[in-house]
Design a protein around this motif. Structure first.
Motif, PDB file in Angstrom:
ATOM      1  N   PHE A  43       0.846  -1.188   0.000  1.00  0.00           N
ATOM      2  CA  PHE A  43       0.000   0.000   0.000  1.00  0.00           C
ATOM      3  C   PHE A  43       0.878   1.233   0.000  1.00  0.00           C
ATOM      4  O   PHE A  43       2.009   1.215   0.518  1.00  0.00           O
ATOM      5  N   GLY A  44       0.356   2.314  -0.576  1.00  0.00           N
ATOM      6  CA  GLY A  44       1.073   3.575  -0.566  1.00  0.00           C
ATOM      7  C   GLY A  44       2.345   3.530  -1.383  1.00  0.00           C
ATOM      8  O   GLY A  44       2.378   2.986  -2.488  1.00  0.00           O
ATOM      9  N   ASN A  45       3.435   4.057  -0.818  1.00  0.00           N
ATOM     10  CA  ASN A  45       4.716   4.144  -1.510  1.00  0.00           C
ATOM     11  C   ASN A  45       5.657   3.004  -1.153  1.00  0.00           C
ATOM     12  O   ASN A  45       6.875   3.135  -1.340  1.00  0.00           O
ATOM     13  N   ALA A  46       5.114   1.927  -0.633  1.00  0.00           N
ATOM     14  CA  ALA A  46       5.956   0.790  -0.263  1.00  0.00           C
ATOM     15  C   ALA A  46       6.666   0.229  -1.489  1.00  0.00           C
ATOM     16  O   ALA A  46       6.094   0.164  -2.586  1.00  0.00           O
ATOM     17  N   GLN A  47       7.925  -0.173  -1.313  1.00  0.00           N
ATOM     18  CA  GLN A  47       8.713  -0.720  -2.410  1.00  0.00           C
ATOM     19  C   GLN A  47       8.188  -2.100  -2.798  1.00  0.00           C
ATOM     20  O   GLN A  47       7.900  -2.924  -1.935  1.00  0.00           O
ATOM     21  N   PRO A  48       8.052  -2.391  -4.095  1.00  0.00           N
ATOM     22  CA  PRO A  48       7.578  -3.712  -4.532  1.00  0.00           C
ATOM     23  C   PRO A  48       8.649  -4.773  -4.273  1.00  0.00           C
ATOM     24  O   PRO A  48       9.846  -4.468  -4.248  1.00  0.00           O
ATOM     25  N   PRO A  49       8.254  -6.021  -4.098  1.00  0.00           N
ATOM     26  CA  PRO A  49       9.233  -7.095  -3.843  1.00  0.00           C
ATOM     27  C   PRO A  49      10.038  -7.479  -5.076  1.00  0.00           C
ATOM     28  O   PRO A  49      11.019  -8.202  -4.963  1.00  0.00           O
TER      29      PRO A  49
END
Length: 650
Positions: free
Chosen positions: A601-607
């Motif tokens: 969610f939000g600006n979290a870095q993708p895996p």
């Protein structure tokens, strides 16, 4: 039943379908006025107002109601709805008479019962309908309508609806004959061409204006090349399409402010007349490039539309199941090339036929399987669109139909025809419910809302301290700029007085006007900032509204069936779903099932690093794009050859 002690008020309604009627609307209104005098009904209308209403294609005046260019099978129309509303209101205190020329002007229904219900709604409200051949008086409460009146109503409306079917058949035969002779079949001429009236031997007589209709024995209308600037624009479009896509060409033309085909025009949708945007788009560019008139050919039958009859290989045909789209509404379909009628135009080609054919092949290759497939008209039914990714190949997963539902399937698998990656897919509704549940759990995490509230109040307090100072500095800067402009204006005024000739005066006047306009704009900004400084900032209420919105997300997340609402929530929270798959044995088959994944969610870095390269099939077939799935199976026996990326699957 007419009540004698009530005032009698007359209203007039007419539906003009745009056909070649022998009688004008003004003559119909004259009939209504004569009939009103015979019935002792008060019906007032100004001739000038009516003529202005018809010229401007307005749907209503005081007592006259019109519907222009609306098919008779549409039961809801602006003019008719406004008429019914006013008649109901007047019927409370007066006897209302509605004058309509014929029943087919009221409606040409597919089902006669629909039109009979409209008449019944008038009668139930005590409104009398006056036609040229009969008067339909309201039936008293507790009584039944006469059987002969009901039969006449069914017959009239059935005949009115049947006339639409017969008219469609006649129109299709007429259009086919005109097209075979190289004549226009109607409509506005395409971009770069104009309509011309020609004699029987093909001699051009004069150019016709848009919307102008001429009925002259032995004469027809043909499209001929128009202004040279439009022809040059067409040639430029064809040249640019050799090396760039249509969307890029449209952006260039919009940036250069080149007038588009519909610039300054109006169109009518659902009876509402509005101005079109006048911007170029890729559909307009492709339509111009594919116009057969460029190579001196006039084509007919490329598309089929309408709800009565359609163009077929052997003439007009009845509608089939494939002619109806989502919701049972008729849709426009592209016919195979074998159904088209080609005829030589009455002018030489304006482009090289060989080069144009090569360009059309190139456009077909670019469009791939998407040619003729419109974009989804309801994107809200794709809640996780561009938000679901396959962890293995890092590609986005596209929405595809699955029975009455939908699912998300790996884009690389589809674009390579099952040659790369696996048949990784997930049920769309299940994925939506899972994402909503995660969102709800995240919002209800212990201490999260309290932490958000503390951060918001800290930010609000900081803004409260900084904003007045920033706005005060901005106000001072604007006032200094105004003072500088005042000095320039004083100098410009002094120079105007010393102008030696008209040319110098005009040049100085332009500078003076520019400075005046700039000063007025800055003065407006000063007023806006001054109001902000005078008004006390209520940051507490802003913080409370934000917190209330966050708390309401919990209730919204409990509605997984509402896909439109789910899409809005995912857009607000920037939700993204990354799924991993594994191969499992299911009886004699090996299926790809979800193993796990990550939701952000939000600006979290993708895996993973999401694939951002080209997605067209021609680019994927390039050796530079490697197979990232490392699949070991060799059998494609259970692969569906019908899977494609679709932009409209509802």
């Amino acid at each position: 039943m007419i009540v004698a002690d009530k005032k009698r008020i007359g209203l007039f309604y007419h539906r003009d379908s745009g056909g070649r009627a022998e009688t004008t609307p003004s003559e119909y209104i004259a009939w209504a006025m004569r009939r009103a005098r015979e019935l002792n009904v008060e019906f007032d209308c100004e001739t000038n107002a009516i003529e202005r209403m018809i010229a401007q294609r307005q749907c209503r005046t005081e007592n006259v109601f019109f519907d222009f260019d609306i098919s008779g099978n549409q039961l809801s129309r602006p003019g008719l709805d406004a008429l019914l509303a006013k008649a109901k209101n007047l019927a409370l205190t007066a006897s209302v008479f509605v004058f309509i020329v014929r029943r087919d002007r009221l409606s040409r229904p597919t089902d006669p019962v629909d039109a009979m219900n409209i008449e019944k709604e008038f009668g139930d409200n005590g409104i009398t309908i006056v036609y040229t051949n009969r008067v339909c008086s309201p039936v008293a409460k507790g009584r039944r309508a006469k059987i002969e009146d009901s039969i006449n109503s069914v017959v009239d409306f059935y005949r009115a609806g049947e006339e639409r079917h017969d008219l469609a058949q006649k129109s299709l035969y007429s259009q086919a004959n005109l097209a075979a002779g190289g004549f226009s079949v109607g409509g506005r001429a395409p971009y770069g061409f104009r309509r011309w009236l020609v004699a029987a031997n093909g001699t051009p007589i004069r150019q016709l204006e848009d919307g102008e209709r001429v009925r002259l024995s032995g004469h027809h209308v043909v499209p001929l090349p128009g202004p040279e600037d439009e022809i040059e624009t067409i040639r430029r479009i064809l040249t640019m399409l050799d090396t760039m896509r249509a969307s890029h060409v449209a952006r260039i033309l919009n940036t250069e402010e080149v007038p588009s085909p519909n610039a300054g025009r109006f169109r009518t949708d659902g009876g509402v007349r509005h101005r079109v945007s006048g911007k170029w788009n890729q559909d307009t560019i492709n339509g111009i490039a594919r116009n057969p008139l460029l190579r001196g050919k006039l084509a007919y039958g490329r598309r089929s539309m309408g709800d009565q009859m359609r163009c077929g290989p052997n003439g007009p045909r009845e509608l089939e199941d494939s002619d109806f789209g989502f919701g049972g509404k008729p849709k426009v379909i592209l016919n195979p090339h074998v159904r088209e009628t080609d005829a030589a135009a009455s002018f030489d080609p304006i482009v090289d036929s060989v080069r144009h054919s090569d360009l059309l092949k190139k456009l077909d290759e670019r469009s791939g399987t998407q040619k003729g497939k419109p974009r989804s008209r309801n994107p809200d039914q794709n809640p996780l669109g561009a938000r679901v990714f396959d962890i293995k190949c890092t590609w986005p997963m596209y929405r595809v139909p699955c029975g009455k539902s939908f699912r998300y399937k790996c884009g690389l698998y589809q674009q390579t025809h099952a040659q790369q990656c696996n048949h990784n897919s997930v049920d769309g509704v299940t994925a939506t419910k899972f994402a909503l549940a995660c969102l709800r759990q995240r919002i209800l995490a212990p201490g999260l809302i309290e932490q958000i509230e503390a951060n918001l109040r800290a930010m609000a307090k900081q803004d409260q301290q900084l904003n007045p100072n920033n706005e005060h500095r901005e106000l001072v800067e604007i006032q200094n700029r105004i003072s500088a402009i005042d000095s320039e204006l004083e100098l410009a005024s002094h120079n105007l007085a010393k102008a030696k000739n008209d040319a110098q005066y005009d040049a100085m006047s332009i500078v003076f006007d520019q400075l005046t306009t700039k000063k007025a704009k800055l003065a407006k900004d000063v007023g806006t900032i001054s109001k902000k400084l005078e008004a006390p900032a209520d940051f507490e209420k802003d913080v409370d509204r934000v917190l209330e919105s966050i708390r309401s997300l919990v209730d919204l997340a409990d509605q997984p069936a509402n896909l439109t609402l789910a899409k809005q929530l995912f857009d607000i929270t920037n939700c993204k779903l990354f799924l991993g798959f594994e191969r499992r044995q299911s009886g004699k088959r090996i299926l790809d099932k979800v193993k796990g994944g990550v939701i952000t969610f939000g600006n979290a870095q993708p895996p993973i690093e999401v694939y951002a390269g080209p997605t067209s099939r021609s680019a994927i077939k390039s050796p530079k794009v490697l197979n990232c799935s490392n699949r070991n199976d060799h059998s494609l026996r259970n692969v569906s050859r019908g899977d494609r990326i679709r932009t409209c699957d509802l």
